[in-house]
Scaffold this active site. Structure first.
Site, PDB file in Angstrom:
ATOM      1  N   PRO A 109       0.842  -1.212   0.000  1.00  0.00           N
ATOM      2  CA  PRO A 109       0.000   0.000   0.000  1.00  0.00           C
ATOM      3  C   PRO A 109       0.873   1.256   0.000  1.00  0.00           C
ATOM      4  CG  PRO A 109      -0.524  -1.474   1.861  1.00  0.00           C
ATOM      5  CD  PRO A 109       0.734  -1.967   1.229  1.00  0.00           C
ATOM      6  N   GLU A 110       0.677   2.095  -0.984  1.00  0.00           N
ATOM      7  CA  GLU A 110       1.400   3.361  -1.054  1.00  0.00           C
ATOM      8  C   GLU A 110       0.471   4.475  -0.581  1.00  0.00           C
ATOM      9  OE1 GLU A 110       4.481   3.589  -1.535  1.00  0.00           O
ATOM     10  OE2 GLU A 110       5.097   1.833  -2.697  1.00  0.00           O
TER      11      GLU A 110
END
Ligand SMILES: [Zn+2]
Length: 271
Positions: free
Chosen positions: A2-3
């Site tokens: 997850p960015e």
């Protein structure tokens, strides 16, 4: 992984279900996350109201009445809002049970995520205090990036990945922003002109804003198996498109490795 856009999407997804709600209980099933979950945390947070759901870099900050729950999704973590009686799955590590009858459930197969409880200003926490300006807030502007790039021999791609200078935008988003700014990833940071810095600042914001927007439309399953918001992948200009024609000019997209990460660029569109 997850960015920032996925974390922001998560924040927006959980906000309406958590803010204003009281925490009935915190149930920790697996305290061995990246850092062990403090044993007395359930006692500390039970009965408290959630005042705000914020984000700083990739940390989700659930502000309570006397402190803040700081959640990091690590490499593979995700949060879901579910009816409290939903059976648990493997890798569901903690539940925040709310007085609405919903539960905020954390799943993380690799357990690189974390759950912390901090009192006082969370922005003063050692993990947050030295972070660079948020790319979608005012502190991140042409002047800031101009100063950050002056005299720096490091490549512009690597500078974009350095969390002390720019809150990590993530590999995908750095590649895409450089394409939009028409700047090659291997350029030394200091070689960028003021105009290029201005274009890059705008491009970083655009790419992140767009990713958040499309992420926000697929709330329940906000990421695919590959960690990218589904609709965003179709909008990528260069990322993971090696040898495919550039969507602007048709030149085959090139791939190179920088700091052990793959970078993609168009040799015609980017100077
Ligand atoms: Zn091109």
């Amino acid at each position: 992984m997850p960015e920032l856009p996925e974390v922001e999407t998560t924040r927006r997804g959980i906000e309406p279900h958590t803010v204003g709600r009281k925490i009935v209980s915190l149930d920790v099933y697996e305290p061995r996350l990246r850092w062990p979950v403090q044993a007395d945390m359930p006692q500390l947070v039970a009965g408290q109201k959630v005042l705000h759901a914020k984000r700083r870099a990739k940390y989700l900050l659930l502000e309570l009445e006397t402190g803040t729950l700081m959640i990091h999704l690590g490499m593979s973590g995700s949060l879901r809002v579910l009816p409290a009686d939903t059976p648990r799955l493997t890798h569901d590590h903690f539940d925040v049970l709310l007085d609405s009858g919903s539960v905020l459930r954390y799943n993380d197969p690799r357990r690189f995520g974390s759950l912390m409880y901090v009192t006082g200003d969370p922005n003063e926490h050692p993990l947050l205090v030295d972070l660079a300006p948020e790319p979608l807030e005012e502190g991140f502007n042409t002047e800031y990036l101009w100063q950050a790039t002056r005299g720096r021999k490091v490549t512009i791609k690597q500078l974009l990945m350095n969390s002390k200078l720019v809150v990590r935008v993530g590999n995908i988003y750095a590649s895409e922003a450089l394409f939009r700014a028409q700047v090659r990833p291997r350029r030394q940071a200091k070689s960028l002109s003021r105009l290029e810095v201005a274009k890059l600042t705008r491009a970083v914001r655009q790419v992140l804003t767009m990713a958040i927007k499309v992420g926000g439309t697929t709330l329940r399953d906000y990421v695919g198996a590959d960690g990218l918001p589904g609709y965003f992948r179709q909008k990528l200009f260069v990322y993971e498109r090696a040898k495919e024609p550039c969507r602007k000019c048709g030149t085959p997209v090139r791939q190179l490795t920088q700091g052990q990460r793959s970078t993609y660029f168009c040799p015609t569109c980017q100077k």
